[in-house]
Design a protein around this motif. Sequence first.
Motif, PDB file in Angstrom:
ATOM      1  N   GLY A 198       0.820  -1.203   0.000  1.00 18.26           N
ATOM      2  CA  GLY A 198       0.000   0.000   0.000  1.00 18.26           C
ATOM      3  C   GLY A 198       0.857   1.257   0.000  1.00 18.26           C
ATOM      4  N   VAL A 199       0.202   2.390  -0.223  1.00 19.29           N
ATOM      5  CA  VAL A 199       0.899   3.675  -0.250  1.00 19.29           C
ATOM      6  C   VAL A 199       0.605   4.415   1.053  1.00 19.29           C
ATOM      7  N   LEU A 200       1.652   4.946   1.664  1.00 18.72           N
ATOM      8  CA  LEU A 200       1.475   5.801   2.842  1.00 18.72           C
ATOM      9  C   LEU A 200       1.287   7.234   2.367  1.00 18.72           C
ATOM     10  N   LEU A 247     -12.195  13.416   2.301  1.00 13.42           N
ATOM     11  CA  LEU A 247     -11.546  12.327   1.558  1.00 13.42           C
ATOM     12  C   LEU A 247     -12.178  10.989   1.904  1.00 13.42           C
ATOM     13  N   PHE A 248     -12.376  10.756   3.210  1.00 12.14           N
ATOM     14  CA  PHE A 248     -12.912   9.469   3.644  1.00 12.14           C
ATOM     15  C   PHE A 248     -14.380   9.294   3.248  1.00 12.14           C
ATOM     16  N   ILE A 252     -12.724   5.793  -2.170  1.00  9.86           N
ATOM     17  CA  ILE A 252     -11.524   5.865  -1.320  1.00  9.86           C
ATOM     18  C   ILE A 252     -11.611   4.776  -0.256  1.00  9.86           C
ATOM     19  N   ASP A 253     -10.588   3.954  -0.140  1.00 11.21           N
ATOM     20  CA  ASP A 253     -10.588   2.902   0.878  1.00 11.21           C
ATOM     21  C   ASP A 253      -9.248   2.869   1.603  1.00 11.21           C
ATOM     22  N   ASP A 291      -3.707   1.104   1.536  1.00 10.02           N
ATOM     23  CA  ASP A 291      -3.154   2.444   1.684  1.00 10.02           C
ATOM     24  C   ASP A 291      -3.470   2.993   3.073  1.00 10.02           C
ATOM     25  N   VAL A 292      -2.568   3.782   3.596  1.00  9.57           N
ATOM     26  CA  VAL A 292      -2.745   4.368   4.923  1.00  9.57           C
ATOM     27  C   VAL A 292      -2.688   5.879   4.810  1.00  9.57           C
TER      28      VAL A 292
END
Lengths: 205, 205
Positions: free
Chosen positions: A4-6, A24-25, A30-31, A97-98
């Motif tokens: 995943g991408v930080l 965003l959330f 977006i997950d 992603d985080v």
Amino acid sequence: MKRGVLIVLSGPSGVGKGTVRKALFEEPDIDFQYSISMTTRQPRAGEVNGEDYFFVTREEFETEISNGGMLEYAEYVGNYYGTPKSFIDRTLAAGRDVLLEIEVQGALQVKEKMPEGAYIFLTPPDLHALKQRLIGRGTEAMAVIEKRVSTATSEIRMMANYDYAVVNDEVELAVRRIKDIINVERLRVHRVLPEYVEMIEELEE
Amino acid sequence: MKRGVLIVLSGPSGVGKGTVRKALFEEPDIDFQYSISMTTRQPRAGEVNGEDYFFVTREEFETEISNGGMLEYAEYVGNYYGTPKSFIDRTLAAGRDVLLEIEVQGALQVKEKMPEGAYIFLTPPDLHALKQRLIGRGTEAMAVIEKRVSTATSEIRMMANYDYAVVNDEVELAVRRIKDIINVERLRVHRVLPEYVEMIEELEE
């Protein structure tokens, strides 16, 4: 498994990081996993361990610090608050992603330990409009102008440590820019290269 | 004046660079300057100097080379072909984006001289599907498999020198990804920082 991408969302206080993060959330496509902080303060009514915070004792927190397990931490009003590395590492390794929303000092500490993240600096639209506004008024006291210029200058110094500058002129536009950044980060060679190399190694077996 | 972005589109021969480049220029919201090559070959019927190529004499080309004015060049069938730096520099300085479509060796030469560009490596979809196809068939001669693996390996080695890897699975999708890359490149701190610094310097005067 693709890592995943930080995504680190930061910027000066008052720029609207929390508002942009919440927006965003709310996006349907977006997950992210939101980076959960660790703290030594007592849970408030309704707060859930492992959701709102990781609630730990002072001893546990200090053990994490000495084991190098904190990406960053600080003490406020007698309690520790910080970002545990292991949670982010595990989530990224699982391909998720985080998103980490954090103030500037914390972000710079995180960057030293995880330089592969996408570091986004949310800028106030004021910075763009500053010159016009100050000149336009023509009546601003010198002390006020100097204070503003000094704030803008130190913000720019911080920005230089980031990968992207996103103007928070409108929340919707800022969200769109951040979503574009995330899509394009997935195309960066340093992220996809391991996947290709792995494929080749399997082919060569 | 905000400097334009140099976009370098490259990739292995046969990947479809020309097709993707043409499709990009047909997009209504794209306004690049295409990087015009310099050559010593004679203009063909209908070719216009300064549009199709910069047509120069052998002496003029060699003077450019010795003045360090070529970003890259090569000789084919007795004629020089190359990318003049001054044209790209002037266009970028005027705030216009430049697209350079070029084979891999040329792109790497350009990158040494203009590392601030966005270097996009167009990858063949085969590379993704390679393993499945080879394994799926089960009947491929070893020599064929080895040749394919060797080609894939050297492509991956070249990819490591680029910023982005874009799979050319469908031209439309590749174009969309490249447009996203260009939008996001404009948000990169190293591009916007000079603008902010300049504004601050004007404020401080």
